[in-house]
Design a protein around this motif. Structure first.
Motif, PDB file in Angstrom:
ATOM      1  N   PRO A 197       2.299  14.369  -1.149  1.00 13.37           N
ATOM      2  CA  PRO A 197       2.664  13.855   0.172  1.00 13.37           C
ATOM      3  C   PRO A 197       1.463  13.261   0.905  1.00 13.37           C
ATOM      4  CG  PRO A 197       2.494  16.238   0.242  1.00 13.37           C
ATOM      5  CD  PRO A 197       2.266  15.821  -1.196  1.00 13.37           C
ATOM      6  N   ILE A 198       1.747  12.194   1.615  1.00 14.92           N
ATOM      7  CA  ILE A 198       0.767  11.540   2.481  1.00 14.92           C
ATOM      8  C   ILE A 198       1.427  11.463   3.844  1.00 14.92           C
ATOM      9  CG2 ILE A 198      -0.543   9.433   2.932  1.00 14.92           C
ATOM     10  CD1 ILE A 198       0.140   8.581   0.080  1.00 14.92           C
ATOM     11  N   PHE A 199       0.706  11.752   4.897  1.00 15.50           N
ATOM     12  CA  PHE A 199       1.256  11.595   6.232  1.00 15.50           C
ATOM     13  C   PHE A 199       0.650  10.362   6.867  1.00 15.50           C
ATOM     14  CE2 PHE A 199       2.344  15.953   5.451  1.00 15.50           C
ATOM     15  CZ  PHE A 199       3.594  16.055   6.030  1.00 15.50           C
ATOM     16  N   ILE A 228       2.035   1.028 -11.647  1.00 22.05           N
ATOM     17  CA  ILE A 228       2.295   2.096 -10.679  1.00 22.05           C
ATOM     18  C   ILE A 228       1.875   1.567  -9.317  1.00 22.05           C
ATOM     19  CG2 ILE A 228       1.637   4.406  -9.914  1.00 22.05           C
ATOM     20  CD1 ILE A 228       1.056   5.037 -12.899  1.00 22.05           C
ATOM     21  N   PHE A 229       2.781   1.623  -8.349  1.00 24.08           N
ATOM     22  CA  PHE A 229       2.435   1.143  -7.012  1.00 24.08           C
ATOM     23  C   PHE A 229       1.401   2.085  -6.404  1.00 24.08           C
ATOM     24  CE2 PHE A 229       2.856   0.577  -2.469  1.00 24.08           C
ATOM     25  CZ  PHE A 229       2.845  -0.805  -2.365  1.00 24.08           C
ATOM     26  N   PRO A 230       0.253   1.551  -5.953  1.00 20.02           N
ATOM     27  CA  PRO A 230      -0.839   2.389  -5.437  1.00 20.02           C
ATOM     28  C   PRO A 230      -0.618   2.804  -3.982  1.00 20.02           C
ATOM     29  CG  PRO A 230      -1.509   0.102  -5.407  1.00 20.02           C
ATOM     30  CD  PRO A 230      -0.132   0.141  -6.027  1.00 20.02           C
ATOM     31  N   THR A 231       0.362   3.655  -3.763  1.00 19.51           N
ATOM     32  CA  THR A 231       0.788   4.036  -2.413  1.00 19.51           C
ATOM     33  C   THR A 231      -0.370   4.545  -1.566  1.00 19.51           C
ATOM     34  OG1 THR A 231       2.970   4.594  -3.278  1.00 19.51           O
ATOM     35  CG2 THR A 231       2.399   5.471  -1.112  1.00 19.51           C
ATOM     36  N   LEU A 232      -1.122   5.513  -2.075  1.00 17.36           N
ATOM     37  CA  LEU A 232      -2.212   6.102  -1.300  1.00 17.36           C
ATOM     38  C   LEU A 232      -3.235   5.047  -0.910  1.00 17.36           C
ATOM     39  CD1 LEU A 232      -3.572   8.584  -0.080  1.00 17.36           C
ATOM     40  CD2 LEU A 232      -4.641   8.990  -2.312  1.00 17.36           C
ATOM     41  N   ARG A 233      -3.643   4.209  -1.848  1.00 15.06           N
ATOM     42  CA  ARG A 233      -4.633   3.171  -1.548  1.00 15.06           C
ATOM     43  C   ARG A 233      -4.110   2.186  -0.508  1.00 15.06           C
ATOM     44  NH1 ARG A 233      -6.075  -0.037  -6.417  1.00 15.06           N
ATOM     45  NH2 ARG A 233      -4.665  -1.569  -5.599  1.00 15.06           N
ATOM     46  N   VAL A 234      -2.843   1.802  -0.611  1.00 15.04           N
ATOM     47  CA  VAL A 234      -2.260   0.855   0.337  1.00 15.04           C
ATOM     48  C   VAL A 234      -2.215   1.462   1.735  1.00 15.04           C
ATOM     49  CG1 VAL A 234      -0.145  -0.385   0.954  1.00 15.04           C
ATOM     50  CG2 VAL A 234      -0.961  -0.413  -1.407  1.00 15.04           C
ATOM     51  N   VAL A 235      -1.750   2.703   1.847  1.00 18.29           N
ATOM     52  CA  VAL A 235      -1.694   3.375   3.152  1.00 18.29           C
ATOM     53  C   VAL A 235      -3.083   3.455   3.762  1.00 18.29           C
ATOM     54  CG1 VAL A 235      -1.277   5.597   4.292  1.00 18.29           C
ATOM     55  CG2 VAL A 235       0.419   4.675   2.706  1.00 18.29           C
ATOM     56  N   MET A 236      -4.050   3.891   2.963  1.00 19.47           N
ATOM     57  CA  MET A 236      -5.408   4.070   3.487  1.00 19.47           C
ATOM     58  C   MET A 236      -6.084   2.747   3.821  1.00 19.47           C
ATOM     59  SD  MET A 236      -6.587   7.338   1.193  1.00 19.47           S
ATOM     60  CE  MET A 236      -8.169   7.529   1.998  1.00 19.47           C
ATOM     61  N   ARG A 237      -5.734   1.688   3.130  1.00 19.86           N
ATOM     62  CA  ARG A 237      -6.287   0.374   3.440  1.00 19.86           C
ATOM     63  C   ARG A 237      -5.732  -0.132   4.772  1.00 19.86           C
ATOM     64  NH1 ARG A 237      -8.769  -2.902  -0.341  1.00 19.86           N
ATOM     65  NH2 ARG A 237      -9.634  -0.912  -0.925  1.00 19.86           N
TER      66      ARG A 237
END
Length: 131
Positions: free
Chosen positions: A112-114, A68-77
């Motif tokens: 959703p993540i902004f 699973i691509f870790p979208t939230l972690r990548v954005v926050m990093r």
């Protein structure tokens, strides 16, 4: 017949938008990330030997996260909400650098993540290079 033509046009427009996004994401990666993470996304960029914390292999983010691509972690990093601080880190915080309109992005669960449009484009590019 008209529905078929309309559906075809809509699919072509969507594909064009995805290709354009991948192009911008690839450009952002080349300009801001490849120096450390490498042109092959493997963490072996020319600056890697000089860093205290070695850069991640960005092509295996999904494989290392249960496919699973870790979208939230990548954005926050990238934007600095989840900074690398253990043992010191040379990972720049790009939140201010990649400023832009708040753009929604969804996690694999639909949450959703902004974030900014450039970060959305960069995340889309990183998703496209997963092994």
């Amino acid at each position: 017949m008209q529905r078929y033509i309309l559906a075809t046009v809509l699919c072509l427009l969507a594909a064009g938008a995805q290709a354009q996004g991948a192009g911008l994401g690839a450009e952002l990666y080349a300009q801001n990330c490849a120096t450390c993470h490498g042109v092959n996304h493997d963490g072996n960029g020319p600056m890697a030997p000089a860093l205290l914390v070695q850069p991640s292999d960005l092509s295996t983010l999904q494989a290392r996260n249960g496919n699973i691509f870790p979208t939230l972690r990548v954005v926050m990093r990238i934007d600095g909400r989840d900074p690398l601080i253990s043992h010191g880190s040379d990972m720049p915080i790009y939140g201010d650098f990649f400023e832009g309109d708040d753009t929604p992005l969804k996690t694999h669960l639909g949450q959703p993540i902004f974030t900014s449009r450039p970060i959305v484009e960069l995340v889309a590019y990183l998703q496209s290079v997963q092994q």
